[in-house]
Enzyme design. Sequence first.
Site, PDB file in Angstrom:
ATOM      1  N   ASP A  38     -39.402 -55.377 115.123  1.00 10.04           N
ATOM      2  CA  ASP A  38     -38.444 -54.590 114.338  1.00 10.04           C
ATOM      3  C   ASP A  38     -36.984 -54.922 114.656  1.00 10.04           C
ATOM      4  O   ASP A  38     -36.082 -54.272 114.132  1.00 10.04           O
ATOM      5  CB  ASP A  38     -38.688 -53.078 114.501  1.00 10.04           C
ATOM      6  N   HIS A 130     -12.796 -39.550 107.224  1.00 10.69           N
ATOM      7  CA  HIS A 130     -12.984 -38.106 107.105  1.00 10.69           C
ATOM      8  C   HIS A 130     -11.771 -37.321 107.628  1.00 10.69           C
ATOM      9  O   HIS A 130     -11.359 -36.337 107.033  1.00 10.69           O
ATOM     10  CB  HIS A 130     -14.259 -37.718 107.853  1.00 10.69           C
ATOM     11  N   ASP A 169     -10.938 -27.444 101.877  1.00  3.68           N
ATOM     12  CA  ASP A 169     -10.596 -26.952 103.219  1.00  3.68           C
ATOM     13  C   ASP A 169      -9.164 -27.313 103.570  1.00  3.68           C
ATOM     14  O   ASP A 169      -8.530 -28.158 102.925  1.00  3.68           O
ATOM     15  CB  ASP A 169     -11.583 -27.482 104.280  1.00  3.68           C
ATOM     16  N   LYS A 192     -12.268 -22.916 104.600  1.00  8.72           N
ATOM     17  CA  LYS A 192     -13.688 -23.273 104.770  1.00  8.72           C
ATOM     18  C   LYS A 192     -14.092 -23.286 106.235  1.00  8.72           C
ATOM     19  O   LYS A 192     -13.340 -23.747 107.093  1.00  8.72           O
ATOM     20  CB  LYS A 192     -13.926 -24.649 104.157  1.00  8.72           C
ATOM     21  N   ARG A 194     -17.488 -24.594 108.417  1.00  7.17           N
ATOM     22  CA  ARG A 194     -18.818 -25.216 108.325  1.00  7.17           C
ATOM     23  C   ARG A 194     -19.737 -24.586 109.342  1.00  7.17           C
ATOM     24  O   ARG A 194     -19.475 -24.602 110.537  1.00  7.17           O
ATOM     25  CB  ARG A 194     -18.738 -26.732 108.523  1.00  7.17           C
ATOM     26  N   ASP A 218     -12.001 -33.853  97.305  1.00  9.02           N
ATOM     27  CA  ASP A 218     -12.511 -33.903  98.678  1.00  9.02           C
ATOM     28  C   ASP A 218     -12.662 -35.368  99.080  1.00  9.02           C
ATOM     29  O   ASP A 218     -12.643 -36.267  98.229  1.00  9.02           O
ATOM     30  CB  ASP A 218     -13.855 -33.174  98.763  1.00  9.02           C
TER      31      ASP A 218
HETATM   32  C1  R5P Z   1     -16.108 -31.985 105.292  1.00  7.08           C
HETATM   33  O1  R5P Z   1     -15.288 -31.452 105.983  1.00  7.08           O
HETATM   34  C2  R5P Z   1     -15.786 -32.977 104.240  1.00  7.08           C
HETATM   35  O2  R5P Z   1     -14.451 -32.971 103.899  1.00  7.08           O
HETATM   36  C3  R5P Z   1     -16.627 -32.746 103.004  1.00  7.08           C
HETATM   37  O3  R5P Z   1     -16.280 -31.520 102.460  1.00  7.08           O
HETATM   38  C4  R5P Z   1     -18.067 -32.737 103.392  1.00  7.08           C
HETATM   39  O4  R5P Z   1     -18.371 -33.883 104.114  1.00  7.08           O
HETATM   40  C5  R5P Z   1     -18.944 -32.658 102.171  1.00  7.08           C
HETATM   41  O5  R5P Z   1     -20.273 -32.520 102.580  1.00  7.08           O
HETATM   42  P1  R5P Z   1     -21.240 -31.628 101.696  1.00  7.08           P
HETATM   43  O6  R5P Z   1     -21.148 -32.145 100.285  1.00  7.08           O
HETATM   44  O7  R5P Z   1     -22.614 -31.850 102.295  1.00  7.08           O
HETATM   45  O8  R5P Z   1     -20.787 -30.227 101.831  1.00  7.08           O
END
Ligand code: R5P
Length: 310
Positions: A38, A130, A169, A192, A194, A218
């Site tokens: 692999d 990101h 966010d 926001k 998470r 986003d």
């Molecule tokens: C997170 O902070 C990013 O800015 C995006 O909002 C996030 O990665 C989106 O992921 P999902 O569509 O799974 O909410």
Amino acid sequence: MREIAVFGGSSHPELTAEICAHLRVPQRPVLLKRFANDCLEVQLQSNCRERDVFIIQSLVRPVQEHLVELLLMADAARGASAGRVNAVIPHYAYARSDKKDAPRISIGGRLVADLLVTAGVDRVLTLNLHSPQVHGFFSVPVDHLHALRELAAHFRQRDLSNAVVVSPDLGYAKSAAAFARRLGLPVAAGAKERISDSEVRIAAIIGDVAGRDVIVLDDEISRGTTVFELLDRLREQGARSVAVACTHGLFADNALDKLAAADVTEIVCTNSAPLEAEHSKLTILSVAPALAEAISRIHNGESVSSLFDH
Ligand code: R5P
């Protein structure tokens, strides 16, 4: 001047071909072998000696396979006496792992940056990390592009007389504000939090969205959890219509179909990640011209930032 040599990994052959077409250079062949145990082996099938080598590989699913492939390609180029090894990573997936926000967790964004350099990468060209500070994880020069120019050009074709840009966010609010400025629009942002990979909470939206045509912006849409939560808040606050835009359209777990079935007028993303699915509401903007222009400028020792400021 050193000759340019462009190789592509297996993650996104269409984008590599498009970039090579814009650059008017041939795509150099790569042989990828998988052994019975692999393990992978890569052979770059074109001369690299003293060349300015560009390796294009998006870190998309299966991310680990594509990452190892990229590391092996960089190692092969360095071992073949490349003059410089440039990794072109349109989607750097590990950027989301950028902080220690729980005990004993890994910070993949930093580790993968170190692995790339260890493998022989001298320079990185990437798109919409990101969070901007991930740039600092790399100990080699990084050209960090965004796709706001492409996205703004798309939305300029729409009636924006009643529009507002909304970031899900506060972390992305700065980019959303830059995007809004390009379009001459106001900006708002969600508060926001998470909870997990599949759960987010947006308690409120800071800014006025009532009666407005919202453009949600986003960096990426993965499962769509963020956008769905934001859609609920926008509906509650009386938004008139909602369009959704992002750079990296990953659309995991059937998110594209779910989003298209939701009350959104359109979904816009770039081709930083390959996308098989199609939908009448979906527009995919190409970042190949921008990446090709950046590659050309890097190769010629010209400014890259000036290209993307306006
Ligand atoms: C997170 O902070 C990013 O800015 C995006 O909002 C996030 O990665 C989106 O992921 P999902 O569509 O799974 O909410």
